[in-house]
Design a protein around this motif. Sequence first.
Motif, short mmCIF file in Angstrom:
data_model
loop_
_atom_site.label_atom_id
_atom_site.label_comp_id
_atom_site.label_asym_id
_atom_site.label_seq_id
_atom_site.Cartn_x
_atom_site.Cartn_y
_atom_site.Cartn_z
N GLN A 93 46.60 40.63 34.50
CA GLN A 93 45.55 39.34 34.47
C GLN A 93 46.01 38.78 36.07
O GLN A 93 47.03 38.83 36.56
CB GLN A 93 46.07 38.22 33.61
CG GLN A 93 45.97 38.68 32.04
CD GLN A 93 44.50 38.97 31.84
OE1 GLN A 93 43.62 38.26 32.32
NE2 GLN A 93 44.24 39.76 30.91
N ASN A 96 44.55 34.85 40.99
CA ASN A 96 43.79 34.65 42.17
C ASN A 96 43.65 36.30 42.83
O ASN A 96 44.22 37.17 41.92
CB ASN A 96 44.14 33.95 43.33
CG ASN A 96 45.42 33.86 43.79
OD1 ASN A 96 45.81 35.12 44.07
ND2 ASN A 96 46.39 32.94 43.54
N SER A 414 39.92 43.44 33.35
CA SER A 414 39.82 42.05 33.71
C SER A 414 39.11 41.65 35.04
O SER A 414 39.32 42.52 36.04
CB SER A 414 41.45 41.49 33.77
OG SER A 414 41.31 40.06 34.35
N LEU A 416 38.13 38.82 38.11
CA LEU A 416 38.55 37.32 38.56
C LEU A 416 37.15 36.70 38.54
O LEU A 416 36.83 35.35 38.59
CB LEU A 416 39.18 37.51 39.82
CG LEU A 416 39.78 36.40 40.21
CD1 LEU A 416 40.95 35.93 39.31
CD2 LEU A 416 40.55 36.75 41.66
N ASN A 417 36.20 37.55 39.02
CA ASN A 417 34.65 36.81 39.44
C ASN A 417 33.73 38.13 39.05
O ASN A 417 33.91 39.13 38.68
CB ASN A 417 34.66 36.41 40.86
CG ASN A 417 35.20 37.49 41.92
OD1 ASN A 417 34.78 38.34 41.91
ND2 ASN A 417 35.89 36.89 42.74
#
Lengths: 445, 193
Positions: A93, A96, A414, A416-417
């Motif tokens: 994870q 940022n 995963s 982030l964006n």
Amino acid sequence: MAMFEHLDDQTEPNVGALELARVLNRAGTIQTRRRWFAVLTVSCVLLIAAIGALLSRPFDTPASTLSNYQFNLAKGPLPLGSPVPTTALVDVQFANGQAGYALALHRNEVVLAASGDGGSTWTVRNTDLPAGLGPGAGYPGQFEFVGSIGYLWGASSATGAPLWVSDDAGASWHKAPIGPYVYDASAIGLNVWALYGTCSSSYAASTSCSVNVEQSVDGGTSWSSLGAIASGEPVGGRSIELARITTSRSYVLENVTNASDTANWMLAFTNDGGGSWNTRPAPCNGAFSNGAEVAASSSDDLWLLCGSQATAGEQSKQLYRSGDGGGTWRLVASATGLGTPPPSSVPTDPLPLSGYIAPFTVGHHNLAVASPERAWLFPARADLYETQDDGTSWAPVSDLSPAGFADGGLGNISFLNATQGWICEYSVGLWHTSDGMTWHPLGAS
Amino acid sequence: MIHCESDRGEGEVYGTDVDLGFSEYQLMAAGVPRSFELAFGDLYRLAYRVAYRILGDRAEAEDIAQEALARATLRWDKLHDRPEGWISRVASNLALDRYRKVRRRPPAQTGPIGVVDDQTVERSDLVVALRRLPRRQREVVVLRYLADFSEADAALALGCSIGSVKTHASRGLSALRRLYGDQETARGDVRAS
């Protein structure tokens, strides 16, 4: 004086230009030899230094130099800061683009690893995680980081499965005062929600257990109840997924069992920060009621994946889409087999039949949705698949197909964006995309 | 410059008696200063003499002399004021090492079978004795008695006082005589047995 004159050569040696030339020639040879010797000496010193450095630093080198095999040969407990190969990661994870955290397996124990360079290198952050996280417990747990505040759950014990909170980037953990069994948690900034109940994940289906929601607005320090989700029926602890879209809008996907022990999936949602909950049936029924995952690209755009009983590396699947927050559902793709006939309304098997989704895989990290058009599916024991047409068609990601992600190890995907994501699998490695299109390996593979 | 009173006439100075005809350009191309060329003849003969007194072999002594001079060219900027002492010591060390290597090979038969050359025996004794001397005594003995330096020149070459040279020379000679005696005795014992 001249006591050895009798040992002299009676004939004077020739001394002329020839001798001088020979001397100068020999001087040149000596100089060349000395230069080579100097070069050789420096080379040897550098070689010895390099060998010495290699031999003396199993744990002070970048992770990319270590293999998973070498990592697991090292005796524990590992010193903090020891490099962790990306092949040892099982769940990644990122807080940022640079700060990432991962659960890593070391000698059948789970350690927390951290990266400060976007996942290229990893070091041990904590080797003293709560018990019950290892593969011996059958479940490596789930975690999430927002900044340096971490949340860890899924570590089962005889007294419960608590939520653990870290305020120091995973260096230490303390138990949140909720539980005893925390099923899922999700944080948006300092606002954290946790689903909890009184039944363990392996309780008997006939046991009546309700699911409650606790909220913390200070990063897990203090908690307050948001009440129970009004399912009114027994639920299975492991088959609960919390999907938070905003601080006010959230979904809870839960497996409920009716009086005839038939499993059905329900989707509870709130639009007022947990003040009230509404429950709607999810379309994962019949043969497709053995597993489910939900993901969202926006408040109302939901992707629901339903699965059959998993066996021999395959699982029938259905993908539904909702544009109204779960009010109505549309079947967009399926993968059928194992006694599940193909539905007539969708193309035959655009979804991969191979691979498992939750709860037959670790956590709920198999489906990642970037936008209403783009999403990735990483079923356990299968390749990473991608869709760019709303989920109608799926294809293996060509960059990753040869990498071995279908080997069946623990792993997750995963994002982030919409463009920046990571995929990891134990013993395979960690890959990254920064454009949502192409994937590159990080660290050791 | 050092004057060797025993070998040279008054006013004869190293570095002034030989010009081997190399042009400045040739020497510059070889990285050798003119002063080295001028001193070359005397230094070569000096190294040859020291080596020959130890080895007794013309070819080996020439080889030693060339090696010593070649090494000297590479550090000429440090040696050119007083190169004789350094070259004598290098030549003697090279000769002692060479003697050991030569002795490992079967000696060439140069005379009638069974006849032992006295100088060969003496050189053998000299090498053994020199090797057993303390370093400073060996250096003084080499300069004074193999290179035929005066006490003053030896002191200058070694950077010590004349008194120190005298002391080391005296002790070195005594040790040499004692060692020579031991060698003679040993040979006598062997012959007697």
